[in-house]
Scaffold this motif. Structure first.
Motif, PDB file in Angstrom:
ATOM      1  N   LEU A 365     -91.021 -83.887 -62.168  1.00 14.74           N
ATOM      2  CA  LEU A 365     -92.197 -83.620 -61.351  1.00 14.74           C
ATOM      3  C   LEU A 365     -91.883 -82.630 -60.226  1.00 14.74           C
ATOM      4  O   LEU A 365     -92.727 -81.797 -59.863  1.00 14.74           O
ATOM      5  CB  LEU A 365     -92.752 -84.921 -60.781  1.00 14.74           C
ATOM      6  CG  LEU A 365     -93.375 -85.871 -61.808  1.00 14.74           C
ATOM      7  CD1 LEU A 365     -93.678 -87.231 -61.172  1.00 14.74           C
ATOM      8  CD2 LEU A 365     -94.649 -85.274 -62.402  1.00 14.74           C
ATOM      9  N   THR A 366     -90.680 -82.705 -59.694  1.00 15.46           N
ATOM     10  CA  THR A 366     -90.287 -81.758 -58.649  1.00 15.46           C
ATOM     11  C   THR A 366     -90.199 -80.352 -59.226  1.00 15.46           C
ATOM     12  O   THR A 366     -90.641 -79.373 -58.601  1.00 15.46           O
ATOM     13  CB  THR A 366     -88.940 -82.169 -58.026  1.00 15.46           C
ATOM     14  OG1 THR A 366     -89.074 -83.470 -57.445  1.00 15.46           O
ATOM     15  CG2 THR A 366     -88.511 -81.188 -56.951  1.00 15.46           C
ATOM     16  N   ALA A 367     -89.631 -80.231 -60.428  1.00 15.24           N
ATOM     17  CA  ALA A 367     -89.555 -78.924 -61.089  1.00 15.24           C
ATOM     18  C   ALA A 367     -90.960 -78.393 -61.390  1.00 15.24           C
ATOM     19  O   ALA A 367     -91.239 -77.204 -61.217  1.00 15.24           O
ATOM     20  CB  ALA A 367     -88.742 -79.035 -62.376  1.00 15.24           C
ATOM     21  N   ALA A 368     -91.852 -79.280 -61.834  1.00 15.31           N
ATOM     22  CA  ALA A 368     -93.233 -78.873 -62.112  1.00 15.31           C
ATOM     23  C   ALA A 368     -93.912 -78.388 -60.843  1.00 15.31           C
ATOM     24  O   ALA A 368     -94.644 -77.386 -60.840  1.00 15.31           O
ATOM     25  CB  ALA A 368     -94.009 -80.043 -62.715  1.00 15.31           C
ATOM     26  N   ASN A 369     -93.669 -79.094 -59.732  1.00 14.14           N
ATOM     27  CA  ASN A 369     -94.272 -78.714 -58.461  1.00 14.14           C
ATOM     28  C   ASN A 369     -93.794 -77.332 -58.015  1.00 14.14           C
ATOM     29  O   ASN A 369     -94.569 -76.533 -57.485  1.00 14.14           O
ATOM     30  CB  ASN A 369     -93.924 -79.755 -57.399  1.00 14.14           C
ATOM     31  CG  ASN A 369     -94.631 -79.488 -56.080  1.00 14.14           C
ATOM     32  OD1 ASN A 369     -95.851 -79.412 -56.021  1.00 14.14           O
ATOM     33  ND2 ASN A 369     -93.862 -79.334 -55.015  1.00 14.14           N
ATOM     34  N   GLN A 370     -92.531 -77.038 -58.260  1.00 16.97           N
ATOM     35  CA  GLN A 370     -91.997 -75.725 -57.899  1.00 16.97           C
ATOM     36  C   GLN A 370     -92.686 -74.616 -58.688  1.00 16.97           C
ATOM     37  O   GLN A 370     -93.048 -73.569 -58.131  1.00 16.97           O
ATOM     38  CB  GLN A 370     -90.490 -75.696 -58.143  1.00 16.97           C
ATOM     39  CG  GLN A 370     -89.691 -76.589 -57.187  1.00 16.97           C
ATOM     40  CD  GLN A 370     -88.244 -76.740 -57.597  1.00 16.97           C
ATOM     41  OE1 GLN A 370     -87.844 -76.337 -58.691  1.00 16.97           O
ATOM     42  NE2 GLN A 370     -87.440 -77.332 -56.719  1.00 16.97           N
ATOM     43  N   ASP A 371     -92.882 -74.832 -59.979  1.00 12.83           N
ATOM     44  CA  ASP A 371     -93.573 -73.832 -60.805  1.00 12.83           C
ATOM     45  C   ASP A 371     -95.024 -73.650 -60.363  1.00 12.83           C
ATOM     46  O   ASP A 371     -95.526 -72.521 -60.270  1.00 12.83           O
ATOM     47  CB  ASP A 371     -93.534 -74.244 -62.284  1.00 12.83           C
ATOM     48  CG  ASP A 371     -92.180 -73.963 -62.927  1.00 12.83           C
ATOM     49  OD1 ASP A 371     -91.406 -73.161 -62.362  1.00 12.83           O
ATOM     50  OD2 ASP A 371     -91.899 -74.547 -63.990  1.00 12.83           O
ATOM     51  N   LEU A 372     -95.689 -74.760 -60.102  1.00 13.47           N
ATOM     52  CA  LEU A 372     -97.090 -74.686 -59.703  1.00 13.47           C
ATOM     53  C   LEU A 372     -97.248 -74.046 -58.320  1.00 13.47           C
ATOM     54  O   LEU A 372     -98.245 -73.367 -58.053  1.00 13.47           O
ATOM     55  CB  LEU A 372     -97.713 -76.081 -59.708  1.00 13.47           C
ATOM     56  CG  LEU A 372     -97.876 -76.729 -61.091  1.00 13.47           C
ATOM     57  CD1 LEU A 372     -98.307 -78.182 -60.950  1.00 13.47           C
ATOM     58  CD2 LEU A 372     -98.879 -75.960 -61.941  1.00 13.47           C
ATOM     59  N   THR A 373     -96.276 -74.256 -57.462  1.00 13.21           N
ATOM     60  CA  THR A 373     -96.321 -73.634 -56.134  1.00 13.21           C
ATOM     61  C   THR A 373     -96.265 -72.114 -56.254  1.00 13.21           C
ATOM     62  O   THR A 373     -97.015 -71.384 -55.583  1.00 13.21           O
ATOM     63  CB  THR A 373     -95.158 -74.142 -55.257  1.00 13.21           C
ATOM     64  OG1 THR A 373     -95.307 -75.550 -55.053  1.00 13.21           O
ATOM     65  CG2 THR A 373     -95.150 -73.451 -53.903  1.00 13.21           C
ATOM     66  N   ILE A 374     -95.387 -71.624 -57.114  1.00 11.46           N
ATOM     67  CA  ILE A 374     -95.312 -70.174 -57.338  1.00 11.46           C
ATOM     68  C   ILE A 374     -96.627 -69.676 -57.940  1.00 11.46           C
ATOM     69  O   ILE A 374     -97.190 -68.667 -57.498  1.00 11.46           O
ATOM     70  CB  ILE A 374     -94.145 -69.832 -58.278  1.00 11.46           C
ATOM     71  CG1 ILE A 374     -92.809 -70.221 -57.632  1.00 11.46           C
ATOM     72  CG2 ILE A 374     -94.145 -68.345 -58.614  1.00 11.46           C
ATOM     73  CD1 ILE A 374     -91.612 -70.088 -58.557  1.00 11.46           C
ATOM     74  N   ALA A 375     -97.140 -70.400 -58.923  1.00 16.27           N
ATOM     75  CA  ALA A 375     -98.381 -69.980 -59.584  1.00 16.27           C
ATOM     76  C   ALA A 375     -99.558 -69.982 -58.619  1.00 16.27           C
ATOM     77  O   ALA A 375    -100.448 -69.123 -58.706  1.00 16.27           O
ATOM     78  CB  ALA A 375     -98.676 -70.908 -60.768  1.00 16.27           C
TER      79      ALA A 375
END
Length: 502
Positions: A365-375
């Protein structure tokens, strides 16, 4: 994260300019294309006016088909345009009827076109895409619950049509390559022939005028050669369709046949057709999504262990080099979705509440949050509202990892921050829905979920009042319970759960 289809074959079947009152199939075709072009001019600035032109184009194709029911070009354009309108939220809002109803109409039109020319690759591709869009809509709206087998059957049909499309494309590509080799071997003779033709054609003006119509008809019938890029689009659509089908499986019965279907695509065709297309990143994203979906199905249905499942998903995306680039937003969202799906699947397993599982889920979930933050930094992206909604969801899932019976320490320590972040992201989604591309339900979903985050933080009264403020609040909260964003016992602590999800 549902999104508009990326590979719709939009090529219009064209004819000459239309007269004011069409009398032939070609004239109806040209009139319809003129209306479409007018609609495209207004698409960015005036959705209502643009939609009116597109509807007039459909009406023109309809009228033409009543008089010329055997016209494939009219049938193709009608189905293509009907489907295309469903993929643009701003235009969709201007149309009567539900999205599902509109997709069913597009499917009927697309299948009618195939009865006139069942070997046309574009018609085959678009028909399969309509089927996958219907499944996306059924799943998003929860309609599949009434007939749980329907989505899988529709996707199986789509895969058969995609396979037929790919077969036609590869045959055309092979034939064109052979023709090129023949032409190259006789290039000198061909050049002499061209000179002769050029000299012969430079005769009197009367002769030119006499042959003009014939030449124009010949030019109108020229077929653009099938490219590697077109074939690759079909392969990527197949991978995406199989990924969705994996997610819907309730037994392992179909897994071997899906693996067999995918094997030549992944091992032979994808590596060959991706070369020289400039679509390497697109192909890598689709392949990683497919591998993740296959691992998910094998974990759920074939006993793959938790660590191997997590490792398979991580490894699938390891070589996909996504950066803070506008062209990578879709890939970032797809990777985040794979991580989120892995986390949610692990949660539902027998060890879903264990400390080891919670640690894996926190990392995903932390990795997903990082990707979504960039997006989310690309405010003009068509999926910006969905991205903010998903960021809010991720924070609620991370918050839940700190709650009983899981009790993950890092989540428990940061629960206040996680809830505040969720509020912020949901509020951002609601604000953006007024100016960005969004479906009507997304605005209400964002507002209700923001109230849910507030309630979990201690302020439950606004959520209790949401039932009267938003008629969809009960359904949204019921979905939140099903998705693991909140559990039933927590809702009991916030008020009357039966009243909230009535």
């Amino acid at each position: 994260m549902p999104k508009p289809k990326q590979f719709l074959k939009e090529t219009k079947k064209k004819s000459k300019h239309a007269p004011q009152v069409p009398t032939t199939a070609d004239e109806y075709l040209a009139a319809g294309v003129d209306f479409e072009e007018a609609g495209e001019k207004w698409r960015a600035g005036d959705a209502a006016k643009s939609t009116r032109f597109f509807v007039r184009a459909i009406d023109c194709y309809d009228e033409g088909l009543k008089k010329f029911p055997a016209s494939f070009d009219l049938a193709y354009n009608r189905g293509r345009l009907q489907y295309e309108l469903t993929q643009h939220p701003k235009l969709l809002k201007e149309l009567p009827g539900s999205l599902l109803d509109l997709l069913q109409v597009a499917l009927e039109s697309s299948k009618y076109a195939l009865t006139l020319n069942g070997d046309d690759p574009d018609a085959l591709f678009n028909t399969a895409q309509v089927l996958t869009s219907i499944v996306d809509t059924l799943n998003e709206q929860g309609s599949a619950a009434y007939n749980p087998d329907q989505p899988s059957l529709l996707l199986e049909e789509a895969l058969k049509i995609f396979a037929q499309c790919l077969k036609q494309q590869e045959a055309a590509y092979s034939a064109f390559q052979k023709q090129l080799q023949t032409d190259n071997s006789t290039s000198v003779d061909a050049a002499l022939d061209d000179t002769t033709i050029a000299n012969t054609s430079s005769t009197s003006g009367d002769s030119d005028a006499k042959d003009e119509d014939q030449v124009q008809e010949q030019w109108a019938s020229v077929i653009v050669p099938v490219s590697k890029s077109s074939i690759l689009d079909t392969i990527l659509a197949q991978l995406e369709t199989m990924s969705t089908l994996y997610s819907l499986l309730r037994s392992d019965k179909l897994i071997p046949s899906i693996v067999a279907y995918a094997q030549p695509l992944v091992v032979e065709k994808l590596p060959f057709y991706v070369t020289e297309t400039g679509q390497d990143m697109e192909a890598a994203i689709a392949l990683a999504g497919y591998v993740s979906a296959e691992a998910d199905a094998k974990f759920r249905l074939m006993g793959l262990d938790m660590q191997s499942y997590n490792a398979s998903v991580q490894q699938a995306w390891k070589s996909v080099q996504l950066t803070s680039n506008a062209s990578h937003v879709e890939g970032l969202c797809d990777r985040a979705e794979s991580y989120i799906n892995c986390s949610n699947t692990l949660c539902l397993s027998g060890n879903g509440n264990s400390l080891d599982c919670s640690k894996l889920r926190w990392g995903l979930l932390t990795a997903a949050n990082q990707d979504l933050t960039i997006a989310s930094s690309f405010k003009d992206d068509n999926n910006i509202v969905k991205i903010h909604l998903k960021k809010g969801d991720v924070e609620l899932w991370r918050f839940q990892l700190g709650q009983a019976p899981r009790g993950l320490e890092v989540a428990a320590k940061n629960k206040a921050v996680l809830l505040k972040n969720a509020e912020k992201h949901y509020r951002g989604a609601a604000n953006l829905s007024t100016v960005a591309v969004a479906y009507d339900s997304e605005d209400t979903q964002a507002k209700v979920k923001e109230l849910l985050a507030k309630a979990l933080g201690g302020n439950s009264k606004p959520l209790a009042d949401a039932q009267t403020q938003f008629k969809e609040a009960g359904d949204i909260l019921a979905d939140a319970v099903e998705e693991g964003l909140v559990d039933w016992n927590q809702l009991q602590g916030l008020g009357d759960p039966d009243a909230m999800v009535e």
